[in-house]
Scaffold this motif. Structure first.
Motif, PDB file in Angstrom:
ATOM      1  N   UNK A  87       0.946  -1.231   0.400  1.00  0.00           N
ATOM      2  CA  UNK A  87      -0.136   0.140  -0.065  1.00  0.00           C
ATOM      3  C   UNK A  87       0.856   1.290  -0.570  1.00  0.00           C
ATOM      4  N   UNK A  88       0.660   2.459  -1.122  1.00  0.00           N
ATOM      5  CA  UNK A  88       1.351   3.794  -0.714  1.00  0.00           C
ATOM      6  C   UNK A  88       2.418   3.640  -1.633  1.00  0.00           C
ATOM      7  N   UNK A  89       2.742   2.283  -2.994  1.00  0.00           N
ATOM      8  CA  UNK A  89       3.310   2.550  -3.810  1.00  0.00           C
ATOM      9  C   UNK A  89       2.831   2.925  -5.135  1.00  0.00           C
ATOM     10  N   UNK A  90       3.831   3.517  -6.224  1.00  0.00           N
ATOM     11  CA  UNK A  90       3.002   4.117  -7.193  1.00  0.00           C
ATOM     12  C   UNK A  90       3.276   3.269  -7.865  1.00  0.00           C
ATOM     13  N   UNK A  91       1.760   3.322  -8.841  1.00  0.00           N
ATOM     14  CA  UNK A  91       1.723   2.964 -10.365  1.00  0.00           C
ATOM     15  C   UNK A  91       0.920   2.976 -10.855  1.00  0.00           C
ATOM     16  N   UNK A  92       1.415   2.714 -12.164  1.00  0.00           N
ATOM     17  CA  UNK A  92      -0.325   3.285 -13.247  1.00  0.00           C
ATOM     18  C   UNK A  92      -1.121   3.751 -13.059  1.00  0.00           C
ATOM     19  N   UNK A  93      -1.512   3.175 -11.109  1.00  0.00           N
ATOM     20  CA  UNK A  93      -3.316   3.841 -11.537  1.00  0.00           C
ATOM     21  C   UNK A  93      -2.992   4.284  -9.902  1.00  0.00           C
ATOM     22  N   UNK A 255      -2.852  10.897   8.077  1.00  0.00           N
ATOM     23  CA  UNK A 255      -2.550  11.464   7.385  1.00  0.00           C
ATOM     24  C   UNK A 255      -1.527  11.452   6.590  1.00  0.00           C
ATOM     25  N   UNK A 256      -1.363   9.755   6.348  1.00  0.00           N
ATOM     26  CA  UNK A 256      -1.206   8.965   5.394  1.00  0.00           C
ATOM     27  C   UNK A 256      -1.412   9.625   3.867  1.00  0.00           C
ATOM     28  N   UNK A 257      -3.269   9.448   4.226  1.00  0.00           N
ATOM     29  CA  UNK A 257      -3.452   9.619   2.853  1.00  0.00           C
ATOM     30  C   UNK A 257      -4.147  10.708   2.465  1.00  0.00           C
ATOM     31  N   UNK A 258      -3.667  11.522   3.421  1.00  0.00           N
ATOM     32  CA  UNK A 258      -4.028  13.241   2.811  1.00  0.00           C
ATOM     33  C   UNK A 258      -2.808  13.355   2.060  1.00  0.00           C
ATOM     34  N   UNK A 259      -1.475  13.250   2.809  1.00  0.00           N
ATOM     35  CA  UNK A 259      -0.688  13.314   1.873  1.00  0.00           C
ATOM     36  C   UNK A 259      -0.417  12.372   0.895  1.00  0.00           C
ATOM     37  N   UNK A 312       4.435   0.922   8.657  1.00  0.00           N
ATOM     38  CA  UNK A 312       5.708   0.627   8.993  1.00  0.00           C
ATOM     39  C   UNK A 312       6.316  -0.327   7.620  1.00  0.00           C
ATOM     40  N   UNK A 313       6.085   0.553   6.763  1.00  0.00           N
ATOM     41  CA  UNK A 313       6.533   0.202   5.162  1.00  0.00           C
ATOM     42  C   UNK A 313       7.004   0.729   4.135  1.00  0.00           C
ATOM     43  N   UNK A 314       6.247   2.258   4.217  1.00  0.00           N
ATOM     44  CA  UNK A 314       6.242   3.212   2.951  1.00  0.00           C
ATOM     45  C   UNK A 314       6.673   4.772   3.902  1.00  0.00           C
ATOM     46  N   UNK A 315       7.257   5.653   3.227  1.00  0.00           N
ATOM     47  CA  UNK A 315       7.246   7.235   4.162  1.00  0.00           C
ATOM     48  C   UNK A 315       7.024   8.323   3.450  1.00  0.00           C
ATOM     49  N   UNK A 337      13.209  -3.602   4.689  1.00  0.00           N
ATOM     50  CA  UNK A 337      13.838  -4.428   3.859  1.00  0.00           C
ATOM     51  C   UNK A 337      12.280  -5.530   3.117  1.00  0.00           C
ATOM     52  N   UNK A 338      12.140  -5.169   2.399  1.00  0.00           N
ATOM     53  CA  UNK A 338      11.173  -5.679   0.627  1.00  0.00           C
ATOM     54  C   UNK A 338      11.875  -6.757   0.079  1.00  0.00           C
TER      55      UNK A 338
END
Length: 356
Positions: A87-93, A255-259, A312-315, A337-338
């Motif tokens: 969740x929160x990583x960029x993609x074309x969608x 806060x995350x989804x607002x960002x 705890x995954x992305x910032x 680490x992923x």
């Protein structure tokens, strides 16, 4: 990279597997996925391929969206091989919300479009670059609380200047596969300036080494086809909160989804002083958005960084001018680490630097 990165997501369908494939659904789906993956990879040209026009890119986006939607609609989540993006990583969608997954065929479209976005917009003179280092906090300068920056921006809200359709930004991102087999793709840094008129016509300027190397004129109505946030951003904090929540209800209390939504907004609009004050004021209200400290952005400008973590995954990090509240940049980075993405803590996944 005009319309390919948008705040969209795809969810698996509950439709059953194709008739006749109930027992062998997995084998059939895997074979279909392999075929789709090969076909989509062929659509991605090498980095030195000629640049496509924004209109052609929009056509390609629509095609990829249809491909992914068709793939997701005919997949059986219980039987097919699935792809689950962090969740929160960029993609074309855009940003995949927690728990949402796609078939491998739809995931292939996501990755193919991500890579294609950079390959299509890169000119023959632009080559892949190494991933940037994380932002470095400058200990010689004081950390300024976000609430203080928001107050300074509010004091300047009546300054001249309206929000402008389009942006001038420099951007970079990793192209990532989620299969544990492919290393992240290193992509070119892209700089573009977009401006649109009241009738939806506009101009896209491609910039290299500070010089405009290509101008593409877009006809009337192009804004309505390309923009996600078509109406001007509100100039009050409550108004902006409602505005963003219409597109993504998850912004309420997050806060995350607002960002995330602010970052998407900044791909369509260059905020004026009043909109800047509203954005900063809304961010200052978010619990979990913490001060990182003084930094220099990717353009070498001094700013203050504020960040929010997601599970705890992305910032997500936003960089603001501490005196005016102007948004200088946004960044997404890994904080764990992923193995599937082949990422480690501190790896920068995406950044956008707003120049005008």
């Amino acid at each position: 990279m005009n319309a390919l990165f948008r705040n969209r997501s795809a969810a698996p369908s509950s439709r059953p597997a194709a008739p006749g494939h109930e027992e062998g659904g997995r084998e059939w789906q895997e074979a279909r996925d392999r075929s789709e993956l090969a076909a989509l990879r062929e659509m991605v040209p090498p980095p030195a391929a000629p640049r496509l026009s924004p209109t052609r890119r929009a056509e390609l986006e629509a095609h990829l969206m249809r491909e992914a939607d068709d793939s997701a609609a005919t997949s059986d989540p219980a039987k097919s091989s699935t792809f689950r993006a962090a969740a929160g990583r960029p993609s074309a969608f855009g940003w995949l919300t927690p728990g949402r997954s796609m078939s491998l065929g739809a995931a292939a479209a996501v990755v193919a479009a991500t890579v294609a976005a950079f390959a299509f917009t890169g000119s023959s003179g632009q080559t892949a670059v190494a991933a940037p280092a994380p932002l470095r906090v400058e200990g010689s300068r004081a950390t300024v609380p976000l609430a203080t920056v928001a107050k300074r921006a509010a004091a300047l809200a009546d300054s001249p200047g309206d929000a402008l359709r389009g942006t001038h930004r420099r951007e970079w991102a990793l192209g990532m596969w989620d299969d544990g087999k492919h290393k992240p793709e290193q992509m070119p840094v892209i700089e573009s300036r977009e401006r649109f008129n009241a009738d939806g016509s506009g101009e896209v300027q491609d910039i290299e080494d500070g010089q405009v190397v290509r101008r593409t004129h877009l006809p009337a109505g192009s804004w309505e086809k390309l923009a996600e946030f078509r109406s001007a951003p509100p100039t009050t904090v409550p108004g902006l909160a409602d505005y963003l929540a219409k597109d993504n209800p998850d912004t309420r209390g997050s806060a995350y989804w607002t960002m995330n939504s602010v970052e998407a907004l900044l791909r369509d609009w260059t905020p004026g002083p009043a909109q800047t004050a509203a954005i900063d004021g809304l961010l200052a209200e978010q619990s979990g958005l913490n001060a990182i400290g003084p930094v220099k952005d990717r353009a070498g400008r001094r700013g203050q960084a504020y960040a929010v973590d997601f599970k705890g995954t992305v910032r997500w990090t936003i960089i603001l001018d501490e005196h005016t509240g102007r948004i200088l940049g946004t960044e997404l980075s890994s904080i764990k680490t992923d193995p599937k993405m082949q990422l480690k803590p501190g790896d920068v996944e995406q950044y956008d630097t707003y120049l005008d």
